[in-house]
Design an enzyme around this catalytic site. Sequence first.
Site, mmCIF file in Angstrom:
data_model
loop_
_atom_site.group_PDB
_atom_site.id
_atom_site.type_symbol
_atom_site.label_atom_id
_atom_site.label_comp_id
_atom_site.label_asym_id
_atom_site.label_seq_id
_atom_site.Cartn_x
_atom_site.Cartn_y
_atom_site.Cartn_z
ATOM 1 N N HIS A 66 0.827 -1.216 0.000
ATOM 2 C CA HIS A 66 0.000 0.000 0.000
ATOM 3 C C HIS A 66 0.854 1.256 0.000
ATOM 4 O O HIS A 66 0.367 2.333 -0.311
ATOM 5 C CB HIS A 66 -0.900 0.021 1.247
ATOM 6 C CG HIS A 66 -1.742 -1.209 1.368
ATOM 7 N ND1 HIS A 66 -2.840 -1.434 0.579
ATOM 8 C CD2 HIS A 66 -1.616 -2.295 2.170
ATOM 9 C CE1 HIS A 66 -3.374 -2.611 0.901
ATOM 10 N NE2 HIS A 66 -2.653 -3.148 1.865
ATOM 11 N N HIS A 94 6.128 6.305 6.401
ATOM 12 C CA HIS A 94 5.660 5.897 5.073
ATOM 13 C C HIS A 94 5.042 7.117 4.411
ATOM 14 O O HIS A 94 4.925 8.184 5.031
ATOM 15 C CB HIS A 94 4.627 4.759 5.197
ATOM 16 C CG HIS A 94 3.403 5.194 5.901
ATOM 17 N ND1 HIS A 94 3.274 5.161 7.292
ATOM 18 C CD2 HIS A 94 2.257 5.761 5.438
ATOM 19 C CE1 HIS A 94 2.105 5.653 7.638
ATOM 20 N NE2 HIS A 94 1.462 6.036 6.525
ATOM 21 N N HIS A 96 2.077 8.786 1.278
ATOM 22 C CA HIS A 96 0.921 8.685 0.376
ATOM 23 C C HIS A 96 1.199 9.691 -0.738
ATOM 24 O O HIS A 96 1.774 10.756 -0.478
ATOM 25 C CB HIS A 96 -0.372 9.046 1.111
ATOM 26 C CG HIS A 96 -0.592 8.243 2.357
ATOM 27 N ND1 HIS A 96 -1.424 7.139 2.400
ATOM 28 C CD2 HIS A 96 -0.048 8.348 3.593
ATOM 29 C CE1 HIS A 96 -1.400 6.631 3.635
ATOM 30 N NE2 HIS A 96 -0.558 7.331 4.362
ATOM 31 N N GLU A 106 -3.220 13.335 2.068
ATOM 32 C CA GLU A 106 -4.464 12.851 2.697
ATOM 33 C C GLU A 106 -5.169 14.004 3.396
ATOM 34 O O GLU A 106 -6.329 14.300 3.102
ATOM 35 C CB GLU A 106 -4.120 11.729 3.695
ATOM 36 C CG GLU A 106 -3.442 10.539 2.996
ATOM 37 C CD GLU A 106 -3.711 9.237 3.684
ATOM 38 O OE1 GLU A 106 -3.208 9.025 4.805
ATOM 39 O OE2 GLU A 106 -4.434 8.407 3.105
ATOM 40 N N HIS A 119 4.186 10.382 6.666
ATOM 41 C CA HIS A 119 3.657 10.091 8.006
ATOM 42 C C HIS A 119 4.719 9.419 8.863
ATOM 43 O O HIS A 119 5.219 8.344 8.502
ATOM 44 C CB HIS A 119 2.440 9.172 7.899
ATOM 45 C CG HIS A 119 1.239 9.869 7.341
ATOM 46 N ND1 HIS A 119 0.173 9.190 6.759
ATOM 47 C CD2 HIS A 119 0.931 11.184 7.254
ATOM 48 C CE1 HIS A 119 -0.743 10.064 6.369
ATOM 49 N NE2 HIS A 119 -0.302 11.279 6.654
ATOM 50 N N THR A 201 -5.443 6.232 8.638
ATOM 51 C CA THR A 201 -6.141 6.597 7.391
ATOM 52 C C THR A 201 -6.275 5.391 6.451
ATOM 53 O O THR A 201 -6.751 5.521 5.334
ATOM 54 C CB THR A 201 -5.368 7.697 6.636
ATOM 55 O OG1 THR A 201 -4.098 7.152 6.227
ATOM 56 C CG2 THR A 201 -5.156 8.921 7.493
ATOM 57 N N THR A 202 -5.809 4.220 6.951
ATOM 58 C CA THR A 202 -6.003 2.986 6.178
ATOM 59 C C THR A 202 -6.668 1.974 7.106
ATOM 60 O O THR A 202 -6.557 2.099 8.325
ATOM 61 C CB THR A 202 -4.670 2.369 5.728
ATOM 62 O OG1 THR A 202 -3.996 1.846 6.898
ATOM 63 C CG2 THR A 202 -3.776 3.377 5.039
HETATM 64 C C1 LIG Z 1 -0.970 -0.308 5.176
HETATM 65 C C2 LIG Z 1 -1.348 -0.381 6.619
HETATM 66 N N1 LIG Z 1 -1.146 0.895 7.284
HETATM 67 C C3 LIG Z 1 -1.410 0.917 8.723
HETATM 68 C C4 LIG Z 1 -0.542 -0.140 9.428
HETATM 69 N N2 LIG Z 1 -0.490 0.061 10.835
HETATM 70 C C5 LIG Z 1 -1.672 -0.344 11.560
HETATM 71 C C6 LIG Z 1 -1.426 -1.742 12.062
HETATM 72 O O1 LIG Z 1 -2.671 -2.321 12.326
HETATM 73 C C7 LIG Z 1 -2.557 -3.522 12.959
HETATM 74 S S1 LIG Z 1 0.258 1.363 11.341
HETATM 75 O O2 LIG Z 1 -0.106 1.663 12.683
HETATM 76 O O3 LIG Z 1 1.637 1.205 11.101
HETATM 77 C C8 LIG Z 1 -0.389 2.544 10.362
HETATM 78 S S2 LIG Z 1 -0.238 4.227 10.582
HETATM 79 C C9 LIG Z 1 -1.201 4.633 9.239
HETATM 80 S S3 LIG Z 1 -1.519 6.270 8.845
HETATM 81 N N3 LIG Z 1 -1.658 6.403 7.259
HETATM 82 O O4 LIG Z 1 -2.757 6.647 9.449
HETATM 83 O O5 LIG Z 1 -0.363 7.013 9.310
HETATM 84 C C10 LIG Z 1 -1.608 3.494 8.617
HETATM 85 C C11 LIG Z 1 -1.142 2.301 9.237
HETATM 86 ZN ZN LIG Z 2 -0.148 7.214 6.316
#
Ligand SMILES: CCN[C@H]1CN(CCOC)S(=O)(=O)c2sc(S(N)(=O)=O)cc21
Ligand SMILES: [Zn+2]
Length: 259
Positions: A66, A94, A96, A106, A119, A201-202
Amino acid sequence: MAHWGYMTTNGPSTWGKDFPIANGERQSPIDIVTTAAEYDSDVLGSNALSTNYTPESEVKLVNNGHSIMCQITKKGVLTGGPLGKDEYRLEQFHLHWGAEDNRGSEHTVDGKMYASELHLVHWNASKYSSFADAVQKPDGLAVLGIFITPGVACNQFKVISDNCGKLKTSGAEMTVDTTLDPTLLLPSNTSDYWTYLGSLTTPPLFESVTWIVFKEPVEYSKEQLLALRNLVDSDGNHMQDNYRPPAALKQRKVKKTFT
Ligand SMILES: CCN[C@H]1CN(CCOC)S(=O)(=O)c2sc(S(N)(=O)=O)cc21
Ligand SMILES: [Zn+2]
């Protein structure tokens, strides 16, 4: 269920099916309406937001299907500002981004979208024993959002932009033998930001994030943005346009640290 993504068939408008919290009370991202944000001196308060990161001695890059993600191995902390007395530890960063410069972030500012958004994900190490334990807690995570705009190259980002072309499939990982100081990924002005309570946000869209979005964007070169756009997942689909559109603000207030 088809794995979530950003295509018409599995994109943000379909996420509510498998993740009902998608329509929750504190979802992210949001459109930041600058005139509605409330200056809050005690957010600025006694303890200004502060980062204390240890440079990575090698860079672990992962294509998670992603986004391109850098897994942090050193101890780095974020404190102050809206985080009270708690110490949040840097876990990963990471991005977007869009297929073109006119979209990709975002969060939006008065409806303006930036070309990309970086982020830096932190978890509350003062209250929880691990990232996995913190990820679902309402005060579990803090994410720094940095807007990216086309301009001069960001030297510290070169290790990512120079190597992401080698991460051709989802799950692909590589370790680059070079140092990286996450502090140098931040804008020069880290005093001016908006902050509000939101979510991942995912999927799984957990409502566990204190968002801190810096006002000042960082510049990446055209080539660096193109490197992101050339990233593909294991189905050979481009990862670009991997942004969720703004969610409803509902009963929330956005605070700001500047007038
Ligand atoms: C592709 C998956 N993205 C998520 C993976 N993680 C969640 C783990 O769930 C068990 S995480 O906490 O590393 C984050 S932070 C984040 S954002 N865009 O809000 O900063 C997305 C995700
Ligand atoms: Zn993010």
